[in-house]
Enzyme design. Structure first.
Site, PDB file in Angstrom:
ATOM      1  N   LYS A  11      19.341  41.621  50.779  1.00 30.18           N
ATOM      2  CA  LYS A  11      19.443  43.056  51.073  1.00 30.18           C
ATOM      3  C   LYS A  11      20.404  43.335  52.239  1.00 30.18           C
ATOM      4  O   LYS A  11      20.791  42.422  52.976  1.00 30.18           O
ATOM      5  CB  LYS A  11      18.045  43.592  51.380  1.00 30.18           C
ATOM      6  CG  LYS A  11      17.076  43.490  50.186  1.00 30.18           C
ATOM      7  CD  LYS A  11      15.773  44.208  50.511  1.00 30.18           C
ATOM      8  CE  LYS A  11      14.777  44.105  49.380  1.00 30.18           C
ATOM      9  NZ  LYS A  11      13.567  44.915  49.645  1.00 30.18           N
ATOM     10  N   TYR A  51      15.092  50.800  41.496  1.00 33.12           N
ATOM     11  CA  TYR A  51      13.726  50.927  42.022  1.00 33.12           C
ATOM     12  C   TYR A  51      12.957  52.087  41.382  1.00 33.12           C
ATOM     13  O   TYR A  51      12.003  52.598  41.982  1.00 33.12           O
ATOM     14  CB  TYR A  51      13.773  51.102  43.538  1.00 33.12           C
ATOM     15  CG  TYR A  51      13.987  49.807  44.304  1.00 33.12           C
ATOM     16  CD1 TYR A  51      13.046  48.776  44.256  1.00 33.12           C
ATOM     17  CD2 TYR A  51      15.120  49.602  45.088  1.00 33.12           C
ATOM     18  CE1 TYR A  51      13.224  47.587  44.961  1.00 33.12           C
ATOM     19  CE2 TYR A  51      15.311  48.417  45.801  1.00 33.12           C
ATOM     20  CZ  TYR A  51      14.357  47.423  45.726  1.00 33.12           C
ATOM     21  OH  TYR A  51      14.532  46.260  46.434  1.00 33.12           O
ATOM     22  N   HIS A 117      14.811  40.636  47.940  1.00 30.35           N
ATOM     23  CA  HIS A 117      13.997  41.117  46.822  1.00 30.35           C
ATOM     24  C   HIS A 117      13.944  39.994  45.792  1.00 30.35           C
ATOM     25  O   HIS A 117      14.908  39.261  45.625  1.00 30.35           O
ATOM     26  CB  HIS A 117      14.625  42.357  46.176  1.00 30.35           C
ATOM     27  CG  HIS A 117      14.024  42.687  44.839  1.00 30.35           C
ATOM     28  ND1 HIS A 117      12.856  43.393  44.716  1.00 30.35           N
ATOM     29  CD2 HIS A 117      14.408  42.346  43.573  1.00 30.35           C
ATOM     30  CE1 HIS A 117      12.552  43.503  43.426  1.00 30.35           C
ATOM     31  NE2 HIS A 117      13.483  42.870  42.717  1.00 30.35           N
ATOM     32  N   GLU A 128      15.788  43.210  35.362  1.00 25.97           N
ATOM     33  CA  GLU A 128      16.540  43.331  36.618  1.00 25.97           C
ATOM     34  C   GLU A 128      17.852  42.553  36.569  1.00 25.97           C
ATOM     35  O   GLU A 128      18.868  42.998  37.112  1.00 25.97           O
ATOM     36  CB  GLU A 128      15.675  42.851  37.789  1.00 25.97           C
ATOM     37  CG  GLU A 128      14.485  43.771  38.025  1.00 25.97           C
ATOM     38  CD  GLU A 128      13.631  43.371  39.215  1.00 25.97           C
ATOM     39  OE1 GLU A 128      13.911  42.325  39.851  1.00 25.97           O
ATOM     40  OE2 GLU A 128      12.680  44.108  39.515  1.00 25.97           O
TER      41      GLU A 128
END
Ligand code: CMP
Length: 139
Positions: A11, A51, A117, A128
């Site tokens: 991130k 998200y 993540h 994803e």
């Protein structure tokens, strides 16, 4: 045990602090292979889409703002039991509760800015991974 693929995101807090190499090295030293890797600066729309499952949560706005605050590194990890292995390596979502030696214990500052993540199931790993990579980019 099966060979799985899972999505990891380093991130924006961790890229800002120059922890990309250390995190990638840790994946490799733990037996997870880098099957695909790319640096991305997510747009608001991309972060909201990624998200979307959290859209109703009170922290959603903060999460999207953080994820668009700088570049991330998106990675497809491959290995035995990769989904669960990666989650063990990351540690608890809240770094204050993460076990010693986990990536979040080592590199995360808070529950919002938590360094990495990782997909939480094989089903979500497939979804994803496809969000960021085409099949032809994964080796
Ligand atoms: P991640 O594994 O990327 O999945 C959803 C993210 O939402 C999570 O990591 C946290 O960074 C973030 N998150 C979860 N709970 C909170 C919270 N209470 N406040 C801010 N962010 C949160």
């Amino acid at each position: 045990m099966a060979i799985e693929r899972t999505l990891s995101i380093v991130k924006p807090d961790a890229t800002r602090k120059n922890h990309v190499g250390a995190i990638v090295a840790r994946f490799e030293s733990e037996g997870l292979r880098i099957a695909a890797i790319r640096k991305v600066w997510m747009s608001k729309q991309e972060a909201e889409g990624f998200y979307a499952v959290h859209a109703a949560r009170p922290f959603f706005g903060e999460l999207v703002e953080f994820m668009t605050s700088g570049p991330s590194v998106v990675i497809v990890l491959e290995g035995e039991n990769a989904v669960a292995r990666n989650r063990e390596l990351m540690g608890a979502t809240n770094p204050a509760q993460a076990a010693d030696g986990t990536l979040r214990k080592l590199y995360a500052a808070s529950i919002g800015e938590n360094a990495v993540h990782g997909s939480d199931s094989l089903e979500n790993a497939t979804i994803e991974t496809a969000y960021f990579f085409r099949g032809t980019e994964i080796f």
